[in-house]
Design a protein around this motif. Structure first.
Motif, short mmCIF file in Angstrom:
data_model
loop_
_atom_site.label_atom_id
_atom_site.label_comp_id
_atom_site.label_asym_id
_atom_site.label_seq_id
_atom_site.Cartn_x
_atom_site.Cartn_y
_atom_site.Cartn_z
N GLY A 1 -135.45 30.55 -7.57
CA GLY A 1 -134.65 29.72 -8.45
C GLY A 1 -134.91 30.05 -9.90
N VAL B 1 -129.82 30.15 -7.75
CA VAL B 1 -130.74 30.29 -6.63
C VAL B 1 -130.33 31.47 -5.76
CG1 VAL B 1 -131.47 27.88 -6.54
CG2 VAL B 1 -129.42 28.59 -5.30
N GLN C 1 -127.94 25.37 -7.69
CA GLN C 1 -128.70 24.20 -7.24
C GLN C 1 -128.71 23.14 -8.34
OE1 GLN C 1 -133.23 23.75 -7.27
NE2 GLN C 1 -132.86 24.38 -5.15
N TYR C 2 -128.42 21.90 -7.94
CA TYR C 2 -128.50 20.78 -8.89
C TYR C 2 -129.64 19.87 -8.47
CZ TYR C 2 -127.36 16.89 -11.90
OH TYR C 2 -127.43 15.90 -12.85
N ARG C 3 -130.53 19.55 -9.44
CA ARG C 3 -131.70 18.73 -9.17
C ARG C 3 -131.50 17.35 -9.77
NH1 ARG C 3 -136.01 21.86 -7.85
NH2 ARG C 3 -137.57 20.65 -8.98
N PHE D 1 -132.48 17.50 -4.32
CA PHE D 1 -131.55 18.48 -4.86
C PHE D 1 -130.47 18.80 -3.83
CE2 PHE D 1 -134.84 20.91 -2.66
CZ PHE D 1 -134.11 21.83 -1.92
N GLU E 1 -127.45 22.10 -3.09
CA GLU E 1 -127.09 23.45 -3.50
C GLU E 1 -125.98 24.00 -2.62
OE1 GLU E 1 -131.02 25.21 -3.05
OE2 GLU E 1 -130.28 26.38 -1.35
N GLY F 1 -129.36 20.90 1.01
CA GLY F 1 -130.09 20.01 0.12
C GLY F 1 -131.50 19.81 0.62
N ARG G 1 -141.62 21.91 -0.51
CA ARG G 1 -140.17 21.74 -0.38
C ARG G 1 -139.77 21.61 1.09
NH1 ARG G 1 -136.06 25.82 -3.22
NH2 ARG G 1 -136.69 24.49 -4.96
N ALA H 1 -136.14 21.31 3.27
CA ALA H 1 -134.72 21.54 3.03
C ALA H 1 -133.94 21.70 4.33
CB ALA H 1 -134.53 22.77 2.16
N LYS I 1 -130.10 23.49 5.45
CA LYS I 1 -129.03 24.34 4.93
C LYS I 1 -128.10 24.76 6.06
CE LYS I 1 -128.71 28.05 1.50
NZ LYS I 1 -129.54 28.96 0.68
#
Length: 214
Positions: A72, A82, A117-119, A133, A135, A163, A176, A178, A180
């Motif tokens: 990232g 990312v 990616q938005y946090r 987040f 993405e 996310g 992390r 996640a 996807k």
């Protein structure tokens, strides 16, 4: 005021100034924004059906352990570019009601993509905190299929959405989790020379990794 008193105060003032400078520098270091992250991860991926056959049959890959690394690079306070690279090995199976799955080939699978990616937040002043987040991006899934001495390859376009949650332990280390979804079609003609009509498959990866921030 005596000359001796002045001489004694000067070192004290200098010491206070030095301590103040060190404290301020430490504060700035804690506030220094992260600009890059690398996250090696391990997880599990499930594959959607590529094609539905008669009487409830279907063709798909078995679920398998997934290894990879995500990168990232911040381009705004809460927005990052990312990239991702993942790898797994899995059998291709024909699923038959009652009988179960019958392996027809083995496969090595490479997933690669890039996106945004938005946090939803920032770390605290100490560089800690939990930040959710989301993405999304575009990429491809490359399959290397083998059965006995025969080997074929096919590379299929895939979009992805996902996310997760970053838990920062300190300014440079975090954990992390996640999820996807890699969305695409399997090209049977390129892989097998058979013109089977593939449907859109959702291949969902669940991963856990260690994030290093710079």
């Amino acid at each position: 005021m005596s000359r001796t008193s002045v001489h004694l105060r000067r070192p004290a003032v200098a010491a206070i100034a030095l301590l103040g400078s060190l404290a301020f520098a430490s504060h700035l270091e804690a506030q220094k924004p992260t600009v890059a992250r690398i996250t090696p991860y391990v997880g599990y991926i499930t594959f959607g059906d590529y094609v539905d056959g008669p009487i409830g049959t279907s063709i798909s890959n078995d679920g398998a352990v997934l290894y990879g690394v995500a990168l990232g690079l911040d381009v705004a306070p809460q927005l990052a570019l990312v990239g991702n690279l993942g790898y797994t090995q899995s059998d291709v199976k024909v699923r038959i009601p009652i009988v179960g799955g019958v392996s027809i080939a083995s496969s090595k699978i490479l997933l690669y993509d890039a996106g945004l990616q938005y946090r939803f937040g920032k770390p605290t002043a100490l560089g800690t905190g939990a930040i959710p987040f989301i993405e999304g991006g575009l990429g491809a899934i490359r399959y290397e299929l083998s059965k006995g001495p025969l080997t074929t390859n096919t590379t299929n376009f895939a979009g992805n959405i996902g996310g997760g949650l970053d838990v920062q332990v300190n300014p440079t280390i975090g954990v992390r989790g996640a999820v996807k979804d890699y969305i695409g079609k399997f090209d049977f003609k390129e892989a097998t020379a058979f013109s089977l009509e593939s449907k859109v498959a959702h291949n969902v990866a669940f991963t856990l990794g260690l994030t290093l921030s710079f």
